[in-house]
Design an enzyme around this catalytic site. Structure first.
Site, mmCIF file in Angstrom:
data_model
loop_
_atom_site.group_PDB
_atom_site.id
_atom_site.type_symbol
_atom_site.label_atom_id
_atom_site.label_comp_id
_atom_site.label_asym_id
_atom_site.label_seq_id
_atom_site.Cartn_x
_atom_site.Cartn_y
_atom_site.Cartn_z
ATOM 1 C CE LYS A 19 -2.691 -2.185 3.422
ATOM 2 N NZ LYS A 19 -3.756 -2.277 4.409
ATOM 3 C CG ASP A 59 -7.803 -5.225 8.182
ATOM 4 O OD1 ASP A 59 -7.479 -6.424 8.026
ATOM 5 O OD2 ASP A 59 -7.882 -4.420 7.233
HETATM 6 MG MG MG Z 1 -10.337 -0.582 7.233
#
Ligand code: MG
Ligand code: ADP
Length: 436
Positions: free
Chosen positions: A155, A191
């Protein structure tokens, strides 16, 4: 009426369809890959142990969390009341500058420490000792709950001196450097694990967490005896497994998928993610549109400006288009009514397939946990694609009905907003509870 473009669109629709036979086949292969991943054999599903066990819902106290996902760093303080209820005491968002994203490890972890310090001051939170959970959504190999070695940055991050090292240790060093010894990092998690931890603390019927945002992934609670690759004993009889389902590679791709993949940063990898997640849907739709311009089915010239750059057409734009908003007019682009309708149709085709694949993957995991669907399963889902794309949830539900018929009623898709951050605090509470 231009029949030719209608025929072409019908073909596109076919190429993007996922019928029930293909869905059942996908589930079959999904189970095979899950089994191999759990056994430590080569598989497109990594099935990573998280060392997190399900919360009881009775854990209590105030805990800190940091959530480092894509562009922002979030710092949270969360109070668990011990009866499945979570109160957010404070949340702050800090933008991560390019300098920090591409600087040295010390700069990066000092930045995080200072954000925590600023957060505590801003919210007037003081305590002798804080337990903190760290949601770190990058590929990490964990050997315990509080040790995670970064495999490689993704990312757009390229902080030097961090790959191959334990991220918890590096953050700990920075906290000591910055005289913040009162903070104890009790867990590092991804996450999806956070989303499931938050979901299952609040709801005992929640056994699965899913991310449908920039990327896509999922996590579920697995019996220790089924995690064949786990060598060391674990303190609970279940552990959350991070499936890393974005890597699933047994799906048939069409030429548009192949083009997106070929031009991506990581050709051949993350095949399911490239067909499902927000980062890619705009790009897929754009490639179909370009194809139709080349064939002469779309004639408006003004479109060039949003189609020339890679990833210039975003999933957010697709989403607005699907909800009937005229994104072209807003950007000052002149386009005919027919062309706008064609592009809207393409947006629907691409997003519907995404939702159907996501639902089939959920069906596979639910069936793995509970083959005959004896029980109810609540699925905690976080991410803007699921939350905001018009009709996305309904498309997922109708796929589940095709797969399970009436039994689909036993599966509830639940938006769990900010689950990834809140869940880090929950995991930190689980660890504190174990010690007490
Ligand atoms: Mg998120
Ligand atoms: P992240 O995945 O980075 O944690 P989000 O869950 O907010 O963050 O997801 C962001 C992604 O969701 C964006 O990359 C975009 O693809 C998609 N997205 C953003 N806005 C919308 C929208 N209005 N409708 C559908 N998808 C959206």
């Amino acid at each position: 009426m231009n029949d030719k473009y209608e025929v072409f669109l019908r073909d596109v629709k076919n190429e993007f369809s996922l019928n029930i036979h293909q869905a059942l086949e996908m589930i079959h292969y999904f189970h095979k890959e899950m089994e191999m991943g759990l056994a430590g054999e080569k598989s497109s599903l990594k099935m990573l142990p998280s060392f997190v066990c399900p919360p009881k819902g009775t854990e209590k106290g105030t805990f800190l969390a940091i959530d480092l996902g894509g562009t922002n760093l979030r710092v949270l303080a969360v109070r668990l009341l011990g009866d499945g209820i979570i109160e957010t005491v404070g949340v702050s968002r800090f933008a991560i500058s390019d300098e920090v994203m591409t600087g040295t490890g010390n700069m990066f972890f000092d930045f995080i420490s200072r954000c925590i310090e600023a957060f505590l001051k801003e919210n007037h939170i003081a305590q002798e000792r804080f337990d903190l959970g760290f949601t770190f959504s990058f590929p990490v190999i964990q050997s315990s709950i509080d040790r995670g070695v970064l495999i490689s940055w993704t990312k757009g991050f390229s902080v030097s001196g961090v790959e191959g090292r334990d991220v918890v240790g590096l953050l700990n060093d920075a906290l000591i450097r910055n005289k913040m010894e009162s903070i104890h990092i009790s867990a590092i998690l991804n996450d999806t694990v956070g989303t499931l931890a938050a979901g299952s603390y609040m709801d005992p019927l929640c056994h699965m967490g899913v991310i449908l945002g920039t990327g896509t992934n999922a996590c579920y609670s697995e019996k220790i005896k089924n995690i064949k690759k786990l060598k060391d004993p674990f303190s609970s009889d279940e552990m959350f497994i991070n499936i890393e389902w974005g890597g699933f590679d047994r799906l048939e791709r069409n030429i548009y998928d192949e083009t997106v993949d070929k031009n991506s940063q990581n050709p051949g990898e993350q095949r399911l993610e490239k067909m499902v997640s927000g980062l890619y849907l705009g790009e897929i739709a754009k490639i179909v549109v370009i194809h139709m311009i080349e064939k002469g089915y779309i004639l408006s010239m003004g479109l060039q400006s949003i189609l020339t750059e890679p990833y210039s057409f975003t999933t957010e734009q697709l989403s607005h288009l699907s909800s009937g908003s005229d994104i072209f007019k807003k950007s000052g682009i002149r386009i005919s009514d027919t062309d706008r309708e064609i592009i809207r149709e393409i947006a629907c085709i691409v997003s519907e397939r995404s939702a159907r694949i996501a639902a089939t993957a959920i069906a596979a995991v639910v069936q793995w946990i509970d083959p005959r669907l004896h029980n109810h399963h609540h699925i905690a889902i976080d991410g803007s694609l699921f939350e905001k794309y018009p009709g996305y949830k309904e498309n997922m539900q109708s796929m589940l009905e095709e797969i399970f018929g009436d039994l689909a009623k036993k599966i509830t898709l639940k938006l769990t907003h900010d689950g990834s951050g809140i869940g880090a605090a929950v995991v930190s509470a689980i660890e504190a509870h174990k010690r007490s």
